[in-house]
Design a protein around this motif. Sequence first.
Motif, PDB file in Angstrom:
ATOM      1  N   UNK A 186       0.833  -1.198   0.000  1.00 10.90           N
ATOM      2  CA  UNK A 186       0.000   0.000   0.000  1.00 10.90           C
ATOM      3  C   UNK A 186       0.869   1.249   0.000  1.00 10.90           C
ATOM      4  N   UNK A 187       0.304   2.332  -0.501  1.00  2.43           N
ATOM      5  CA  UNK A 187       1.004   3.599  -0.547  1.00  2.43           C
ATOM      6  C   UNK A 187      -0.010   4.714  -0.279  1.00  2.43           C
ATOM      7  N   UNK A 188       0.415   5.723   0.473  1.00  4.29           N
ATOM      8  CA  UNK A 188      -0.418   6.887   0.768  1.00  4.29           C
ATOM      9  C   UNK A 188       0.285   8.116   0.207  1.00  4.29           C
ATOM     10  N   UNK A 189      -0.463   8.926  -0.530  1.00  2.00           N
ATOM     11  CA  UNK A 189       0.125  10.120  -1.153  1.00  2.00           C
ATOM     12  C   UNK A 189      -0.776  11.325  -0.910  1.00  2.00           C
ATOM     13  N   UNK A 190      -0.196  12.416  -0.460  1.00  2.00           N
ATOM     14  CA  UNK A 190      -0.939  13.665  -0.281  1.00  2.00           C
ATOM     15  C   UNK A 190      -0.736  14.552  -1.499  1.00  2.00           C
ATOM     16  N   UNK A 191      -1.801  15.205  -1.899  1.00  2.00           N
ATOM     17  CA  UNK A 191      -1.775  16.128  -3.027  1.00  2.00           C
ATOM     18  C   UNK A 191      -2.277  17.488  -2.559  1.00  2.00           C
ATOM     19  N   UNK A 192      -1.369  18.409  -2.255  1.00  2.00           N
ATOM     20  CA  UNK A 192      -1.827  19.753  -1.876  1.00  2.00           C
ATOM     21  C   UNK A 192      -2.393  20.472  -3.105  1.00  2.00           C
ATOM     22  N   UNK A 193      -3.501  21.132  -2.920  1.00  2.00           N
ATOM     23  CA  UNK A 193      -4.131  21.856  -4.029  1.00  2.00           C
ATOM     24  C   UNK A 193      -4.072  23.346  -3.725  1.00  2.00           C
ATOM     25  N   UNK A 194      -2.912  23.919  -3.986  1.00  2.03           N
ATOM     26  CA  UNK A 194      -2.733  25.316  -3.653  1.00  2.03           C
ATOM     27  C   UNK A 194      -2.461  26.184  -4.881  1.00  2.03           C
ATOM     28  N   UNK A 195      -2.534  25.572  -6.058  1.00  5.38           N
ATOM     29  CA  UNK A 195      -2.340  26.325  -7.311  1.00  5.38           C
ATOM     30  C   UNK A 195      -3.328  25.801  -8.339  1.00  5.38           C
TER      31      UNK A 195
END
Length: 67
Positions: A6-15
């Motif tokens: 398993x893998x966990x990835x964060x995606x910041x949405x600041x642009x």
Amino acid sequence: MTRFEYQIQSYPLNRKASLAQMQDDLNLRGEQGWELVSVIPATFAHTGHTALFKRVLATPDDGGSGL
């Protein structure tokens, strides 16, 4: 028995381009055999999304037994 990693990835949405970058990364992970299992919005801070992935673990060669 099938085993997964398993893998966990964060995606910041600041642009404005962040969604396109997220899509590009999701496609790349798909090419690498990762399956997107879930996307969780970061509602507590309104900063983006967290994606959960899984893929089947490679098994060692079975010695040609065909199993």
